[in-house]
Design an enzyme around this catalytic site. Structure first.
Site, PDB file in Angstrom:
ATOM      1  N   ASP A  11       0.862  -1.182   0.000  1.00 22.76           N
ATOM      2  CA  ASP A  11       0.000   0.000   0.000  1.00 22.76           C
ATOM      3  C   ASP A  11       0.901   1.235   0.000  1.00 22.76           C
ATOM      4  O   ASP A  11       2.129   1.127  -0.168  1.00 22.76           O
ATOM      5  CB  ASP A  11      -1.011  -0.044   1.157  1.00 22.76           C
ATOM      6  CG  ASP A  11      -0.365   0.170   2.527  1.00 22.76           C
ATOM      7  OD1 ASP A  11       0.881   0.281   2.605  1.00 22.76           O
ATOM      8  OD2 ASP A  11      -1.114   0.230   3.521  1.00 22.76           O
ATOM      9  N   HIS A  12       0.310   2.404   0.179  1.00 20.25           N
ATOM     10  CA  HIS A  12       1.087   3.648   0.123  1.00 20.25           C
ATOM     11  C   HIS A  12       2.186   3.688   1.188  1.00 20.25           C
ATOM     12  O   HIS A  12       3.242   4.258   0.971  1.00 20.25           O
ATOM     13  CB  HIS A  12       0.149   4.854   0.272  1.00 20.25           C
ATOM     14  CG  HIS A  12      -0.724   4.758   1.488  1.00 20.25           C
ATOM     15  ND1 HIS A  12      -1.809   3.901   1.535  1.00 20.25           N
ATOM     16  CD2 HIS A  12      -0.664   5.381   2.687  1.00 20.25           C
ATOM     17  CE1 HIS A  12      -2.396   4.020   2.719  1.00 20.25           C
ATOM     18  NE2 HIS A  12      -1.712   4.894   3.451  1.00 20.25           N
ATOM     19  N   CYS A  68       3.076  -3.166   4.097  1.00 22.29           N
ATOM     20  CA  CYS A  68       2.225  -2.040   4.499  1.00 22.29           C
ATOM     21  C   CYS A  68       2.931  -1.343   5.661  1.00 22.29           C
ATOM     22  O   CYS A  68       4.131  -1.546   5.848  1.00 22.29           O
ATOM     23  CB  CYS A  68       0.809  -2.489   4.835  1.00 22.29           C
ATOM     24  SG  CYS A  68       0.644  -3.572   6.264  1.00 22.29           S
ATOM     25  N   GLY A  69       2.230  -0.529   6.397  1.00 23.95           N
ATOM     26  CA  GLY A  69       2.889   0.192   7.485  1.00 23.95           C
ATOM     27  C   GLY A  69       3.431  -0.742   8.546  1.00 23.95           C
ATOM     28  O   GLY A  69       4.561  -0.599   9.010  1.00 23.95           O
ATOM     29  N   GLY A  71       2.707  -4.385   8.367  1.00 26.04           N
ATOM     30  CA  GLY A  71       2.653  -5.781   7.896  1.00 26.04           C
ATOM     31  C   GLY A  71       1.443  -6.523   8.437  1.00 26.04           C
ATOM     32  O   GLY A  71       1.085  -7.591   7.936  1.00 26.04           O
ATOM     33  N   GLY A  73      -1.942  -5.541   8.735  1.00 28.12           N
ATOM     34  CA  GLY A  73      -3.148  -5.517   7.902  1.00 28.12           C
ATOM     35  C   GLY A  73      -3.004  -6.409   6.688  1.00 28.12           C
ATOM     36  O   GLY A  73      -3.928  -7.163   6.341  1.00 28.12           O
ATOM     37  N   MET A  74      -1.845  -6.349   6.058  1.00 25.68           N
ATOM     38  CA  MET A  74      -1.608  -7.197   4.880  1.00 25.68           C
ATOM     39  C   MET A  74      -1.688  -8.673   5.250  1.00 25.68           C
ATOM     40  O   MET A  74      -2.274  -9.480   4.508  1.00 25.68           O
ATOM     41  CB  MET A  74      -0.231  -6.901   4.284  1.00 25.68           C
ATOM     42  CG  MET A  74      -0.157  -5.623   3.475  1.00 25.68           C
ATOM     43  SD  MET A  74      -1.132  -5.746   1.955  1.00 25.68           S
ATOM     44  CE  MET A  74      -0.394  -4.400   1.008  1.00 25.68           C
ATOM     45  N   ARG A 135       7.351 -33.141  12.001  1.00 24.85           N
ATOM     46  CA  ARG A 135       6.235 -32.902  12.924  1.00 24.85           C
ATOM     47  C   ARG A 135       5.398 -31.697  12.516  1.00 24.85           C
ATOM     48  O   ARG A 135       4.265 -31.544  12.980  1.00 24.85           O
ATOM     49  CB  ARG A 135       6.760 -32.707  14.347  1.00 24.85           C
ATOM     50  CG  ARG A 135       7.526 -31.410  14.572  1.00 24.85           C
ATOM     51  CD  ARG A 135       8.158 -31.342  15.942  1.00 24.85           C
ATOM     52  NE  ARG A 135       8.726 -30.038  16.250  1.00 24.85           N
ATOM     53  CZ  ARG A 135       9.926 -29.629  15.862  1.00 24.85           C
ATOM     54  NH1 ARG A 135      10.682 -30.423  15.119  1.00 24.85           N
ATOM     55  NH2 ARG A 135      10.369 -28.425  16.193  1.00 24.85           N
ATOM     56  N   HIS A 136       5.957 -30.864  11.641  1.00 29.84           N
ATOM     57  CA  HIS A 136       5.228 -29.656  11.232  1.00 29.84           C
ATOM     58  C   HIS A 136       4.195 -29.937  10.141  1.00 29.84           C
ATOM     59  O   HIS A 136       3.287 -29.132   9.935  1.00 29.84           O
ATOM     60  CB  HIS A 136       6.211 -28.586  10.744  1.00 29.84           C
ATOM     61  CG  HIS A 136       7.231 -28.231  11.780  1.00 29.84           C
ATOM     62  ND1 HIS A 136       6.910 -27.597  12.957  1.00 29.84           N
ATOM     63  CD2 HIS A 136       8.568 -28.463  11.822  1.00 29.84           C
ATOM     64  CE1 HIS A 136       8.000 -27.447  13.682  1.00 29.84           C
ATOM     65  NE2 HIS A 136       9.025 -27.964  13.017  1.00 29.84           N
TER      66      HIS A 136
HETATM   67  C1  RB5 Z   1      -1.909   2.755   6.397  1.00 28.66           C
HETATM   68  O1  RB5 Z   1      -1.997   3.971   7.052  1.00 28.66           O
HETATM   69  C2  RB5 Z   1      -1.743   1.640   7.395  1.00 28.66           C
HETATM   70  O2  RB5 Z   1      -2.899   1.498   8.163  1.00 28.66           O
HETATM   71  C3  RB5 Z   1      -1.418   0.352   6.680  1.00 28.66           C
HETATM   72  O3  RB5 Z   1      -0.276   0.528   5.920  1.00 28.66           O
HETATM   73  C4  RB5 Z   1      -1.132  -0.868   7.540  1.00 28.66           C
HETATM   74  O4  RB5 Z   1      -0.154  -0.609   8.490  1.00 28.66           O
HETATM   75  C5  RB5 Z   1      -2.277  -1.575   8.077  1.00 28.66           C
HETATM   76  O5  RB5 Z   1      -2.143  -2.625   8.731  1.00 28.66           O
END
Ligand code: RB5
Length: 144
Positions: A11-12, A68-69, A71, A73-74, A135-136
């Site tokens: 993301d940004h 992402c900011g 990791g 959320g992704m 085992r995994h």
């Molecule tokens: C974006 O502001 C931020 O919320 C996103 O990059 C991420 O960190 C979400 O989990």
């Protein structure tokens, strides 16, 4: 790892780190499938996690990287897909164990939490480490 393709998206908040990791992957011999975003405009991370999950499902890539900011959320978004095992990693040990124990196929990184060198180290270890099996195997099977 020549001729294998890795899908990468951000993301940004992660777009700058994505560029750096893309260059690193190319140096390492990976084909890179860049699924965006491509600039600083604000976007929604689940859209990009979904794009990487789709690329894996379609066989267009064998591994994925999401930035992402944090990791977080992704990884949450990517793990909603049953074929994805995404791990947020902040150091080499986590990256190694995500592969050895969890057979993770997607690496999630937090660009606002770790620096570029640590991110590159995580990436290299993640890609170089095989699943330990044994085992995994039944544990990972229970995830799907
Ligand atoms: C974006 O502001 C931020 O919320 C996103 O990059 C991420 O960190 C979400 O989990």
């Amino acid at each position: 790892m020549p001729q294998e393709t890795i899908a990468i998206a951000a993301d940004h908040a992660g777009v700058e780190l994505k560029s750096l990791l893309k260059a690193e992957l190319a140096t390492m011999g990976w084909n890179v499938l860049d699924l965006g975003t491509q600039g600083p405009a604000s976007v929604d991370y689940p859209d990009f996690a979904d794009a990487v999950a789709k690329a894996l499902a379609q066989g267009r890539a064998t591994r994925g990287v999401l930035v992402c900011g944090t990791g977080i959320g992704m990884s949450i978004a990517a793990n909603r897909h049953r074929h994805v095992r995404a791990a947020v990693c902040a150091d080499e040990t986590g990256a190694r164990l995500a592969r050895e124990h969890n057979d993770a196929n997607v690496l999630a990184l937090g660009a606002r939490l770790i620096g570029p060198e640590v991110a590159k180290d995580c990436l290299k270890v993640f890609l170089a480490t095989p699943f330990a099996g044994g085992r995994h195997v039944p544990r990972v099977a229970k995830l799907g």
